[in-house]
Enzyme design. Structure first.
Site, PDB file in Angstrom:
ATOM      1  N   ASP A   1      -8.123   4.020   1.452  1.00  0.00           N
ATOM      2  CA  ASP A   1      -7.157   3.747   2.625  1.00  0.00           C
ATOM      3  C   ASP A   1      -7.263   4.588   3.498  1.00  0.00           C
ATOM      4  O   ASP A   1      -8.384   5.471   3.330  1.00  0.00           O
ATOM      5  CB  ASP A   1      -5.839   5.706   1.646  1.00  0.00           C
ATOM      6  CG  ASP A   1      -4.876   5.274   3.548  1.00  0.00           C
ATOM      7  OD1 ASP A   1      -4.954   4.903   4.372  1.00  0.00           O
ATOM      8  OD2 ASP A   1      -3.504   5.878   2.505  1.00  0.00           O
TER       9      ASP A   1
ATOM     10  N   ARG B   1      -3.565  -0.801   5.588  1.00  0.00           N
ATOM     11  CA  ARG B   1      -4.423  -1.921   4.958  1.00  0.00           C
ATOM     12  C   ARG B   1      -2.760  -2.563   4.502  1.00  0.00           C
ATOM     13  O   ARG B   1      -3.864  -3.393   4.604  1.00  0.00           O
ATOM     14  CB  ARG B   1      -3.672  -0.789   3.182  1.00  0.00           C
ATOM     15  CG  ARG B   1      -5.359  -0.635   3.786  1.00  0.00           C
ATOM     16  CD  ARG B   1      -5.918   0.464   2.406  1.00  0.00           C
ATOM     17  NE  ARG B   1      -4.677   1.057   1.794  1.00  0.00           N
ATOM     18  CZ  ARG B   1      -4.127   1.773   0.656  1.00  0.00           C
ATOM     19  NH1 ARG B   1      -5.022   1.872  -0.051  1.00  0.00           N
ATOM     20  NH2 ARG B   1      -3.788   3.135   0.662  1.00  0.00           N
TER      21      ARG B   1
ATOM     22  N   CYS C   1       0.844  -1.203  -0.450  1.00  0.00           N
ATOM     23  CA  CYS C   1      -0.056   0.059  -0.018  1.00  0.00           C
ATOM     24  C   CYS C   1       1.098   1.322   0.143  1.00  0.00           C
ATOM     25  O   CYS C   1       1.666   0.940  -0.378  1.00  0.00           O
ATOM     26  CB  CYS C   1      -1.052  -0.091   0.900  1.00  0.00           C
ATOM     27  SG  CYS C   1      -0.172  -0.038   2.649  1.00  0.00           S
TER      28      CYS C   1
END
Length: 144
Positions: A117, A15, A9
């Site tokens: 996000d 994440r 990410c």
């Protein structure tokens, strides 16, 4: 057969570590290594507190996580690279020819769904992202 999975990410604190620890947990004793890194990692930072709490609520301890910057060797070593957004796929493809053909969205099996996000957002955003990650991990588990 995939032996080394890399999850990517941006910051490597929300994440990708959530996917990393959840996937490791669900793989159990299978001989698959899972790691994570960030395109713009907050190097050395622990997992975001809210992401860590959600994992802990599911019996997973991610307190050992420390964010790391994605390096070319991580891409070369990986058999499968899972990313959260299409922009991450594009960045990897530009950065390394080794990533092409081995990089996929975590949500590939959910109609190529992206995982937004949740950084600097409230817990409901993290809960939503956790559900998306959970579904994405389940989709990949059937194929590993």
């Amino acid at each position: 057969m995939f032996e080394r999975i890399l999850v990517v990410c941006v910051g490597n604190i929300c994440r990708s570590p959530t996917v990393e620890y959840l996937l490791r947990h669900r793989l159990g004793d299978r001989k698959i290594t899972v790691s994570s890194a960030g395109l713009g990692a907050l190097e050395g930072h622990p997992i975001d507190p809210t992401a860590g709490e959600l994992l802990a609520e599911h019996g997973i301890d991610a307190s050992a996580h420390r964010a790391r910057q994605l390096e070319d060797r991580h891409i070369i070593d990986a058999d499968l690279i899972l990313v959260m957004q299409r922009a991450h796929l594009a960045t990897l493809a530009k950065r390394s020819p080794h990533a092409v053909g081995r990089s996929f969205l975590l949500g590939k099996w959910q109609d190529d769904r992206e995982v937004p996000d949740p950084f600097r957002q409230q817990r409901p955003a993290f809960e939503h992202v956790y559900r998306l990650i959970d579904e994405g991990v389940d989709g990949w588990l059937r194929r590993l």
